[in-house]
Motif scaffolding. Structure first.
Motif, short mmCIF file in Angstrom:
data_model
loop_
_atom_site.label_atom_id
_atom_site.label_comp_id
_atom_site.label_asym_id
_atom_site.label_seq_id
_atom_site.Cartn_x
_atom_site.Cartn_y
_atom_site.Cartn_z
N ILE A 24 5.67 73.61 -39.68
CA ILE A 24 5.68 74.15 -41.04
C ILE A 24 5.22 75.60 -41.04
O ILE A 24 5.80 76.46 -41.71
CB ILE A 24 4.79 73.29 -41.98
N ARG A 25 4.19 75.91 -40.28
CA ARG A 25 3.69 77.29 -40.21
C ARG A 25 4.75 78.23 -39.62
O ARG A 25 4.93 79.35 -40.09
CB ARG A 25 2.40 77.34 -39.41
N THR A 26 5.47 77.76 -38.61
CA THR A 26 6.55 78.56 -38.02
C THR A 26 7.66 78.78 -39.04
O THR A 26 8.16 79.90 -39.20
CB THR A 26 7.10 77.89 -36.76
N ALA A 27 8.06 77.72 -39.72
CA ALA A 27 9.11 77.83 -40.74
C ALA A 27 8.70 78.82 -41.82
O ALA A 27 9.52 79.64 -42.26
CB ALA A 27 9.40 76.45 -41.35
N GLU A 28 7.45 78.78 -42.22
CA GLU A 28 6.97 79.71 -43.23
C GLU A 28 7.02 81.16 -42.72
O GLU A 28 7.51 82.05 -43.42
CB GLU A 28 5.53 79.37 -43.63
N ALA A 45 2.23 67.90 -47.48
CA ALA A 45 1.51 68.70 -48.48
C ALA A 45 1.65 70.19 -48.18
O ALA A 45 1.87 71.00 -49.08
CB ALA A 45 0.04 68.30 -48.54
N LEU A 46 1.54 70.57 -46.92
CA LEU A 46 1.67 71.97 -46.52
C LEU A 46 3.08 72.49 -46.83
O LEU A 46 3.23 73.60 -47.35
CB LEU A 46 1.35 72.12 -45.03
N ALA A 47 4.08 71.69 -46.54
CA ALA A 47 5.46 72.09 -46.84
C ALA A 47 5.67 72.26 -48.34
O ALA A 47 6.33 73.21 -48.77
CB ALA A 47 6.44 71.06 -46.27
N GLN A 48 5.11 71.36 -49.13
CA GLN A 48 5.25 71.48 -50.58
C GLN A 48 4.58 72.75 -51.09
O GLN A 48 5.15 73.44 -51.94
CB GLN A 48 4.66 70.25 -51.27
N GLN A 49 3.40 73.06 -50.56
CA GLN A 49 2.72 74.29 -50.97
C GLN A 49 3.55 75.53 -50.63
O GLN A 49 3.53 76.51 -51.36
CB GLN A 49 1.37 74.40 -50.27
N ARG A 50 4.26 75.48 -49.51
CA ARG A 50 5.04 76.62 -49.04
C ARG A 50 6.49 76.59 -49.53
O ARG A 50 7.29 77.43 -49.17
CB ARG A 50 5.06 76.67 -47.51
N GLU A 51 6.81 75.59 -50.37
CA GLU A 51 8.15 75.40 -50.93
C GLU A 51 9.22 75.31 -49.84
O GLU A 51 10.27 75.95 -49.89
CB GLU A 51 8.48 76.50 -51.94
N ILE A 52 8.93 74.47 -48.86
CA ILE A 52 9.87 74.19 -47.77
C ILE A 52 10.30 72.74 -47.90
O ILE A 52 9.47 71.82 -47.88
CB ILE A 52 9.21 74.43 -46.40
N ALA A 53 11.61 72.52 -48.05
CA ALA A 53 12.13 71.17 -48.13
C ALA A 53 12.06 70.51 -46.76
O ALA A 53 12.31 71.15 -45.74
CB ALA A 53 13.57 71.19 -48.63
N LEU A 54 11.72 69.22 -46.74
CA LEU A 54 11.69 68.45 -45.49
C LEU A 54 12.67 67.30 -45.59
O LEU A 54 12.71 66.58 -46.59
CB LEU A 54 10.29 67.89 -45.22
N LEU A 55 13.47 67.16 -44.55
CA LEU A 55 14.44 66.07 -44.44
C LEU A 55 14.23 65.33 -43.13
O LEU A 55 13.72 65.91 -42.16
CB LEU A 55 15.87 66.61 -44.46
N SER A 56 14.64 64.08 -43.09
CA SER A 56 14.62 63.31 -41.85
C SER A 56 15.99 62.66 -41.66
O SER A 56 16.52 62.05 -42.59
CB SER A 56 13.54 62.22 -41.90
N THR A 57 16.55 62.84 -40.46
CA THR A 57 17.85 62.26 -40.14
C THR A 57 17.74 61.37 -38.90
O THR A 57 16.96 61.69 -38.00
CB THR A 57 18.93 63.34 -39.90
N PRO A 58 18.50 60.30 -38.85
CA PRO A 58 18.49 59.47 -37.64
C PRO A 58 19.25 60.12 -36.48
O PRO A 58 19.15 59.67 -35.33
CB PRO A 58 19.18 58.18 -38.09
N GLU A 59 19.98 61.19 -36.76
CA GLU A 59 20.78 61.85 -35.72
C GLU A 59 19.91 62.48 -34.65
O GLU A 59 18.79 62.91 -34.92
CB GLU A 59 21.66 62.94 -36.34
N ARG A 60 20.45 62.58 -33.44
CA ARG A 60 19.80 63.36 -32.39
C ARG A 60 20.07 64.83 -32.67
O ARG A 60 21.01 65.19 -33.38
CB ARG A 60 20.35 62.97 -31.03
#
Length: 116
Positions: A57-61, A82-97
């Motif tokens: 998250i810190r790197t993305a920010e 919570a950190l991602a929400q504070q930084r307004e970064i969307a988080l997704l999870s995919t089953p894909e490799r």
């Protein structure tokens, strides 16, 4: 491409940031090495990774990314969310490799940006 389109292409679930689903993204990168992301990635909007720790998250920010996609079904803990929400970064999870996820996004028109 929008974050919502990425979610559809990768059959991903929103972990947080669904309110930013219409945010436009132009480029993406895939890496588990945050040092490589910091050293070589320029102007990326989406990070695909299998690494699940706060440094992601810190790197993305620091790189002004708007979305992180966790591959292989990985899910971050509540502190990361919570950190991602504070930084307004969307988080997704995919089953894909990672290889498959990057390939699907590339085939759908999402590029990798400028070559190093």
């Amino acid at each position: 491409m929008t974050i919502a389109e990425i979610q559809t292409i990768l059959n991903a679930d929103f972990i947080c940031g669904e309110e930013w689903r219409d945010h436009e993204v132009q480029t993406a990168c895939g890496s588990d090495m945050m040092s490589d992301v910091l050293a070589f990635v320029k102007n990326q909007s989406v990070l695909l990774t299998g690494l699940v720790n706060p440094q992601v998250i810190r790197t993305a920010e620091m790189m002004d990314m708007v979305c992180v996609v966790f591959v292989r079904g990985k899910v971050p803990d509540s502190a990361m969310i919570a950190l991602a929400q504070q930084r307004e970064i969307a988080l997704l999870s995919t089953p894909e490799r990672m290889f498959t996820a990057c390939g699907k996004l590339y085939a759908a028109g999402l590029g990798g940006g400028v070559k190093a």
